[in-house]
Scaffold this motif. Sequence first.
Motif, PDB file in Angstrom:
ATOM      1  N   SER A  33       0.835  -1.210   0.000  1.00 39.87           N
ATOM      2  CA  SER A  33       0.000   0.000   0.000  1.00 39.87           C
ATOM      3  C   SER A  33       0.865   1.253   0.000  1.00 39.87           C
ATOM      4  O   SER A  33       0.557   2.230  -0.670  1.00 39.87           O
ATOM      5  N   ASN A  34       1.968   1.218   0.781  1.00 44.58           N
ATOM      6  CA  ASN A  34       2.854   2.380   0.840  1.00 44.58           C
ATOM      7  C   ASN A  34       3.534   2.610  -0.497  1.00 44.58           C
ATOM      8  O   ASN A  34       3.697   3.740  -0.941  1.00 44.58           O
ATOM      9  N   VAL A  35       3.940   1.519  -1.152  1.00 44.74           N
ATOM     10  CA  VAL A  35       4.582   1.640  -2.458  1.00 44.74           C
ATOM     11  C   VAL A  35       3.591   2.214  -3.457  1.00 44.74           C
ATOM     12  O   VAL A  35       3.911   3.126  -4.221  1.00 44.74           O
ATOM     13  N   GLY A  36       2.352   1.705  -3.415  1.00 43.14           N
ATOM     14  CA  GLY A  36       1.313   2.163  -4.339  1.00 43.14           C
ATOM     15  C   GLY A  36       1.062   3.656  -4.223  1.00 43.14           C
ATOM     16  O   GLY A  36       0.816   4.326  -5.218  1.00 43.14           O
ATOM     17  N   ARG A  37       1.155   4.169  -2.974  1.00 42.46           N
ATOM     18  CA  ARG A  37       0.893   5.589  -2.760  1.00 42.46           C
ATOM     19  C   ARG A  37       1.958   6.467  -3.409  1.00 42.46           C
ATOM     20  O   ARG A  37       1.678   7.590  -3.816  1.00 42.46           O
ATOM     21  N   ALA A  38       3.182   5.954  -3.513  1.00 40.69           N
ATOM     22  CA  ALA A  38       4.279   6.763  -4.041  1.00 40.69           C
ATOM     23  C   ALA A  38       4.251   6.844  -5.566  1.00 40.69           C
ATOM     24  O   ALA A  38       4.892   7.710  -6.137  1.00 40.69           O
ATOM     25  N   ILE A  39       3.516   5.928  -6.206  1.00 42.20           N
ATOM     26  CA  ILE A  39       3.512   5.902  -7.671  1.00 42.20           C
ATOM     27  C   ILE A  39       2.311   6.677  -8.190  1.00 42.20           C
ATOM     28  O   ILE A  39       1.176   6.335  -7.889  1.00 42.20           O
ATOM     29  N   PRO A  40       2.555   7.755  -8.960  1.00 43.44           N
ATOM     30  CA  PRO A  40       1.431   8.559  -9.435  1.00 43.44           C
ATOM     31  C   PRO A  40       0.562   7.766 -10.426  1.00 43.44           C
ATOM     32  O   PRO A  40       1.073   7.188 -11.377  1.00 43.44           O
ATOM     33  N   MET A  54     -11.431  17.744  -7.505  1.00 44.58           N
ATOM     34  CA  MET A  54     -11.073  18.742  -6.493  1.00 44.58           C
ATOM     35  C   MET A  54     -10.436  19.967  -7.152  1.00 44.58           C
ATOM     36  O   MET A  54     -10.827  21.102  -6.883  1.00 44.58           O
ATOM     37  N   PHE A  55      -9.458  19.706  -8.029  1.00 51.01           N
ATOM     38  CA  PHE A  55      -8.797  20.818  -8.712  1.00 51.01           C
ATOM     39  C   PHE A  55      -9.812  21.593  -9.552  1.00 51.01           C
ATOM     40  O   PHE A  55      -9.767  22.816  -9.620  1.00 51.01           O
ATOM     41  N   SER A  56     -10.726  20.875 -10.187  1.00 45.98           N
ATOM     42  CA  SER A  56     -11.705  21.529 -11.052  1.00 45.98           C
ATOM     43  C   SER A  56     -12.700  22.360 -10.257  1.00 45.98           C
ATOM     44  O   SER A  56     -13.107  23.429 -10.698  1.00 45.98           O
ATOM     45  N   THR A  66       1.163  15.683  -9.851  1.00 47.96           N
ATOM     46  CA  THR A  66       1.146  15.390 -11.288  1.00 47.96           C
ATOM     47  C   THR A  66      -0.199  15.736 -11.929  1.00 47.96           C
ATOM     48  O   THR A  66      -0.249  16.134 -13.090  1.00 47.96           O
ATOM     49  N   ILE A  67      -1.301  15.581 -11.150  1.00 46.11           N
ATOM     50  CA  ILE A  67      -2.634  15.888 -11.699  1.00 46.11           C
ATOM     51  C   ILE A  67      -2.759  17.386 -11.986  1.00 46.11           C
ATOM     52  O   ILE A  67      -3.573  17.808 -12.811  1.00 46.11           O
ATOM     53  N   GLY A  68      -1.928  18.196 -11.291  1.00 45.71           N
ATOM     54  CA  GLY A  68      -1.930  19.634 -11.534  1.00 45.71           C
ATOM     55  C   GLY A  68      -1.601  19.990 -12.973  1.00 45.71           C
ATOM     56  O   GLY A  68      -1.812  21.132 -13.400  1.00 45.71           O
ATOM     57  N   ALA A  69      -1.110  19.010 -13.750  1.00 42.25           N
ATOM     58  CA  ALA A  69      -0.809  19.245 -15.165  1.00 42.25           C
ATOM     59  C   ALA A  69      -2.038  19.726 -15.921  1.00 42.25           C
ATOM     60  O   ALA A  69      -1.920  20.434 -16.925  1.00 42.25           O
ATOM     61  N   ILE A  70      -3.239  19.384 -15.429  1.00 39.99           N
ATOM     62  CA  ILE A  70      -4.474  19.795 -16.112  1.00 39.99           C
ATOM     63  C   ILE A  70      -4.600  21.314 -16.149  1.00 39.99           C
ATOM     64  O   ILE A  70      -5.187  21.872 -17.065  1.00 39.99           O
ATOM     65  N   VAL A  71      -3.995  22.013 -15.144  1.00 41.53           N
ATOM     66  CA  VAL A  71      -4.021  23.475 -15.170  1.00 41.53           C
ATOM     67  C   VAL A  71      -2.626  24.033 -15.467  1.00 41.53           C
ATOM     68  O   VAL A  71      -2.378  25.220 -15.267  1.00 41.53           O
ATOM     69  N   ILE A 102      -9.308  10.120 -13.519  1.00 43.06           N
ATOM     70  CA  ILE A 102      -8.022  10.531 -14.101  1.00 43.06           C
ATOM     71  C   ILE A 102      -7.849   9.909 -15.483  1.00 43.06           C
ATOM     72  O   ILE A 102      -7.180  10.466 -16.350  1.00 43.06           O
ATOM     73  N   ALA A 103      -8.499   8.737 -15.710  1.00 37.12           N
ATOM     74  CA  ALA A 103      -8.383   8.071 -17.009  1.00 37.12           C
ATOM     75  C   ALA A 103      -8.794   8.992 -18.150  1.00 37.12           C
ATOM     76  O   ALA A 103      -8.316   8.849 -19.278  1.00 37.12           O
TER      77      ALA A 103
END
Lengths: 234, 229
Positions: free
Chosen positions: A76-83, B81-83, B166-171, A175-176
Amino acid sequence: MDETAPGAERVNTLTDAWSWLTSGSHWSGADGIGNRLGEHLFLTAVCLLISCALALPVALVLGHLGKGGALAVNISNVGRAIPTFAVLVLLLLTPIGPYGDWPTIIALVLFAMPPLLTNAYVGIRGVDADVVRAARGMGMTGHQLLTRVELPLAAPLILTGVRIAAVQLVATATIAALVGGGGLGRIITAGFNLASTPMVVAGAVLVAVFALLVEALFEVVRRLAPRWVRGDTG
Amino acid sequence: MTAPPDDCLARNDWICGAYLTGRRHILWDAVVQHLQLTVVSVLIALVLAVPLALAARRRRWASGPVLGITTVLYTIPSLAMFSLLLPVYGLSASLVVAGLVLYSLTLLVRNILAGLRAVPEETRQAARGMGYGPIRLLLTVELPLALPASMAGLRIATVSAVSLVTIGAIVGHGGLGNLIYAGMNTFFKAQVLTASVLCVIIAIVADLLLLAIQRVLTPWTRRPRERSA
């Protein structure tokens, strides 16, 4: 716009967003809210099923055997670090990129698995050792022990993991849209491309409400479930 | 007509040394922006979280709303949230910072509150018996004892913030996310991979740095055996 006070402008944006949301023409068609909502729901549900089918058996068996704990807890900690966004784009540029929804589905499943793994493993390991010994003393086999003792007692934590995974899936499915996937996020990205703040805000409200509804749904399920699933001590 | 150069940039390789050396400045600027956004957001969140957690600890009626609102905020997906903040902040770095503050706030308030609640009542009574006033009790007994849980929250909040920038790239204010976004549109594999790896490295380094700070700040958690002996 320049003459109005910033406060008034904000109120206008909100009323504009509201009228955008309530206009019937924005709900129909391939880019309509109805279709995007369906895509979002479909992506979330399919990926939740896939990630549960992959993660839960592994976590239950590992927890039962008491092996691989460090992996299950730290993942879970590793997953959090990967955007999430980076993984989506990386998958998009790999050879599987052109295959429609597959990059999105793979990324969604990858991000839903850590909370499922961690919670199910911790839940099974957290079962009172005396209870496990008593069950063994009664002559239960490993399989019986897992399905009749450990699984019911770990149910509250497993359900918490499923809830976290579901909310995570709703967020990631949003995000997709940044990489051209479907779902409600598309309304937000389309709004940005059209420089239409009301559309962006309307899309954001839809996504936020959708995420909160999923969270509320799990809370309702938990409240309606029998006491041993809720995990209440009282 | 000259033939196109046959280097890794022209072949669009995933790993490309020429990209690293040639675009050093772009990468450095993105890393600096990424770090600025993360540090500013987490610091603002920390400044806001401590009084909120203290209020929730002291006043029973405040804990419900504080925890409820922060949970709702945390459930809202980052892109939304950003939007939602767009009408307030426009296309600016403040928008990304505001969104990140709201996310970090949840994690920090929850963990600081858990840390404060875990201070044993006997400890508190002992301090009061020694004549500690409420302020001295808070600063010299409760807050230090709540540090391990608070630092755990700070580490999670920081690592999450690094990833969410990284999501901030949208703005257009997403640090390394900008490079990932631009790389996606031009199918520039080396740029996407390099920026992603740098992102993960920043998260890991920040986590280790905070872990080291935690060890320095809480020396009593390191030697439980010596103390009990």
